[in-house]
Design an enzyme around this catalytic site. Sequence first.
Site, PDB file in Angstrom:
ATOM      1  N   ASP A  67     -59.929 -21.453  28.991  1.00  0.00           N
ATOM      2  CA  ASP A  67     -59.570 -21.441  27.684  1.00  0.00           C
ATOM      3  C   ASP A  67     -60.068 -22.677  26.942  1.00  0.00           C
ATOM      4  O   ASP A  67     -60.808 -23.651  27.574  1.00  0.00           O
ATOM      5  CB  ASP A  67     -58.096 -21.347  27.458  1.00  0.00           C
ATOM      6  N   ASN A 136     -43.365 -22.540  31.618  1.00  0.00           N
ATOM      7  CA  ASN A 136     -42.695 -21.311  31.121  1.00  0.00           C
ATOM      8  C   ASN A 136     -43.336 -20.175  31.980  1.00  0.00           C
ATOM      9  O   ASN A 136     -43.158 -19.052  31.548  1.00  0.00           O
ATOM     10  CB  ASN A 136     -43.006 -21.185  29.504  1.00  0.00           C
ATOM     11  N   HIS A 138     -46.727 -19.494  31.931  1.00  0.00           N
ATOM     12  CA  HIS A 138     -48.087 -18.984  31.437  1.00  0.00           C
ATOM     13  C   HIS A 138     -49.057 -19.194  32.444  1.00  0.00           C
ATOM     14  O   HIS A 138     -48.988 -19.959  33.478  1.00  0.00           O
ATOM     15  CB  HIS A 138     -48.327 -19.700  30.224  1.00  0.00           C
ATOM     16  N   GLU A 143     -49.183 -16.769  27.022  1.00  0.00           N
ATOM     17  CA  GLU A 143     -47.731 -17.062  26.922  1.00  0.00           C
ATOM     18  C   GLU A 143     -46.573 -16.069  27.042  1.00  0.00           C
ATOM     19  O   GLU A 143     -46.942 -14.871  26.712  1.00  0.00           O
ATOM     20  CB  GLU A 143     -47.146 -17.955  25.493  1.00  0.00           C
TER      21      GLU A 143
HETATM   22  P1  PGA Z   1     -50.609 -28.658  33.670  1.00  0.00           P
HETATM   23  O1  PGA Z   1     -50.688 -27.458  32.835  1.00  0.00           O
HETATM   24  O2  PGA Z   1     -51.845 -28.544  34.826  1.00  0.00           O
HETATM   25  O3  PGA Z   1     -51.009 -29.921  32.666  1.00  0.00           O
HETATM   26  O4  PGA Z   1     -49.250 -28.957  34.107  1.00  0.00           O
HETATM   27  C1  PGA Z   1     -50.817 -26.264  33.598  1.00  0.00           C
HETATM   28  C2  PGA Z   1     -50.728 -25.084  32.594  1.00  0.00           C
HETATM   29  O5  PGA Z   1     -50.347 -25.184  31.527  1.00  0.00           O
HETATM   30  O6  PGA Z   1     -51.171 -23.979  32.892  1.00  0.00           O
END
Ligand code: PGA
Length: 243
Positions: A67, A136, A138, A143
């Site tokens: 992404d 959450n 995702h 999301e």
């Molecule tokens: P993070 O994010 O590695 O910064 O915790 C992971 C994600 O949101 O997929």
Amino acid sequence: MKVLVEKNYDEMSKKASEFIAKEVKNNPNTILGLATGSTPIGTYKELIRMHKEENLDFSNIKTFNLDEYVGLDGNHPNSYRYFMDEELFNHINIKKENTNVPDGKTEDLLGFCKDYDNRINEAGGVDLQILGIGSNGHIAFNEPAEELPSNTSIAKLTEETINANARFFDSIDEVPKVAISMGIGSILKAKKIILLANGKGKAEAIKKLLSSDKVSTRLPASFLHLHPDVTIIVDEDAYSLMK
Ligand code: PGA
């Protein structure tokens, strides 16, 4: 779904990097699917060490990132292109032209998204996809929602994700609200997937993911239950609600 519980972040990173290194050694033309965020930084550090100390060779490796924020170009310190260059690509012998991160400044967003999936397919598909997970649930910027996109598309970030990512920006207002993200279907096309999670902040999401084999758009990571070759690598904190 296989689960490996490692003592701490460093051990999780080591295990993940060994997993990736094995693929790269077995097939020098491996196509890696890469993730950004704080979770994989230790894994990338370990891969850099293996390159420098053990000659792990990336010269024919191709990569596709999950992404990118819409509106940030690759020179912006918060863009995922910049992150990948800084955290991995600049320190290994990968050819820059073999690295793909969605273009957050493209003028044709929809065309770009469609083309991104085509480019992955034409390259032969991702051999090993590395994923993080949001608190959450995702994966990439897919999301929790009533519906999830199958293909690469434009994703609206939730309030929770904007808050979580604000730590990387000077102020929360600077966090882009929209991103280009590989869809659930694009991710599931990878031949193998590893998902990494560390810290207590991920424990709830990991519990939801591992305590049921049900698939729900409210927990985007749950779609990984549909894939035949997924390994979850977590530290004890992320696994703490499973005990
Ligand atoms: P993070 O994010 O590695 O910064 O915790 C992971 C994600 O949101 O997929």
